[in-house]
Enzyme design. Structure first.
Site, PDB file in Angstrom:
ATOM      1  CD  GLU A 110     -12.163 -35.142  11.144  1.00 37.79           C
ATOM      2  OE1 GLU A 110     -12.177 -36.365  10.860  1.00 37.79           O
ATOM      3  OE2 GLU A 110     -12.352 -34.712  12.290  1.00 37.79           O
ATOM      4  CG  ASP A 112     -12.348 -31.659  12.806  1.00 36.40           C
ATOM      5  OD1 ASP A 112     -13.086 -32.165  11.961  1.00 36.40           O
ATOM      6  OD2 ASP A 112     -11.496 -32.305  13.447  1.00 36.40           O
ATOM      7  CD  GLU A 114     -13.822 -31.245  17.414  1.00 38.02           C
ATOM      8  OE1 GLU A 114     -14.208 -32.429  17.503  1.00 38.02           O
ATOM      9  OE2 GLU A 114     -12.698 -30.855  17.780  1.00 38.02           O
ATOM     10  CD  GLN A 127     -10.183 -28.769  19.894  1.00 33.86           C
ATOM     11  OE1 GLN A 127      -9.692 -28.568  20.989  1.00 33.86           O
ATOM     12  NE2 GLN A 127     -10.572 -29.986  19.509  1.00 33.86           N
ATOM     13  CB  THR A 128     -10.002 -24.932  13.917  1.00 33.42           C
ATOM     14  OG1 THR A 128      -8.824 -24.282  14.396  1.00 33.42           O
ATOM     15  CG2 THR A 128     -11.134 -23.921  13.822  1.00 33.42           C
TER      16      THR A 128
END
Length: 294
Positions: A110, A112, A114, A127-128
């Site tokens: 994954e 991300d 966010e 946020q990663t």
């Protein structure tokens, strides 16, 4: 003195202008990508609204539901990007997410983005996180240096055999290198779909859950447009993902160039507010990827 052109030269010039304008039109306007060409609603259809003939969408969060969508296909390596305009005003407790996911539960890969909502006047935090072979907990947070709710900005994930790069408007904010040679997991075997959600997460999203959603400000809206996916679709030709001829595997995409590196360092020095690599309360010994070198 007026410039005189013979009939034959007029034809040449006119043809050149026509070709130039035709090329400009194609390059500038092209075929508009619509939401339904590559995506489908996965959660709460009534909370996703198509705009401008499907070339843009609005996501809605209220006390009844959030919502989400996903690509119709999975991809193995490539680049995905979207232009997103986030929730304006008091968005504390909300999360707008844009991510890639293998959808394979305990062994998932994954990548991300966010976007953590804020109280009015406070910076938006992105946020990663990265999961590789089921292992996550690799959060980093950056305060954005602009108001992402005032206009659309481009958020991009580049994923190839050499590294994963998260970009904000062509500025790299995170790089995760392929260090498999040092025994560090790297996502390269599982295709991933492209997902986005808008949801309530006031148990953790803003100041660790201290700031709750103010439902009097609902409904909350975020907007998406310019959907762009370039990668190897799965199922598809098996040779695609391993081909070195794909543009995203080219020499100029195997490492940051000098300008990108300067921008990356600027973000890390001036806007990073959390890095799991330096969180000794969680990791008394830094995880191996943190010391493997940029």
């Amino acid at each position: 003195m007026a410039l005189y052109l013979s009939w034959s030269w007029r034809v040449v010039v006119a043809s050149f202008c026509f070709c130039f304008l035709s090329l400009f039109s194609l390059s500038a306007f092209g075929r508009p990508a619509t939401f339904l060409q590559d995506f489908q609603v996965t959660w709460s259809d009534s909370h996703i609204r198509q705009i401008d003939g499907g070339r843009a969408i609005q996501l809605v969060l209220d006390q009844n539901s959030g919502c989400g969508f996903a690509s119709k296909h999975k991809y193995l390596f490539g680049r995905v990007s979207m232009k997103i305009k986030l929730i304006p005003g008091d968005s504390a407790g909300t999360v707008t997410a844009f991510y890639m996911n293998s959808d394979t539960n305990t062994v998932r890969d994954e990548l991300d983005f966010e976007f953590l909502g804020n109280r009015t006047g406070q910076p938006y935090t992105v946020q990663t996180n990265i999961y590789a072979h089921g292992k996550g907990d690799r959060e980093q947070r950056v305060n954005l240096w602009f108001d992402p709710a005032a206009d659309f900005h481009t958020y991009t994930i580049l994923w190839n055999h050499h590294h994963i790069v998260f970009y904000v408007d062509a500025v790299p904010i995170r790089v995760y290198k392929n260090n498999e040679a040092k025994g560090i997991p790297y996502p390269k075997l599982q295709p991933m779909g492209v997902f986005s959600t808008l949801w309530e997460a006031d148990d953790w999203a803003t100041r660790g859950g201290l700031e709750k959603i103010d439902w009097s400000k609902a409904p909350f809206y975020s907007y998406y447009k310019d959907f762009d996916i370039e990668g190897c679709p799965v199922p598809g030709p098996a040779s695609c993902a391993s081909s070195t001829n794909n543009w995203w595997e080219g020499a100029s995409y195997q490492a940051l160039n000098a300008l990108e590196y300067r921008r990356y360092r600027w973000v890390r020095i001036n806007h990073m507010i959390y890095d799991y690599c330096t969180d000794r309360s969680r990791y008394p010994v830094a995880p191996p990827e943190c010391t493997a070198g940029f």
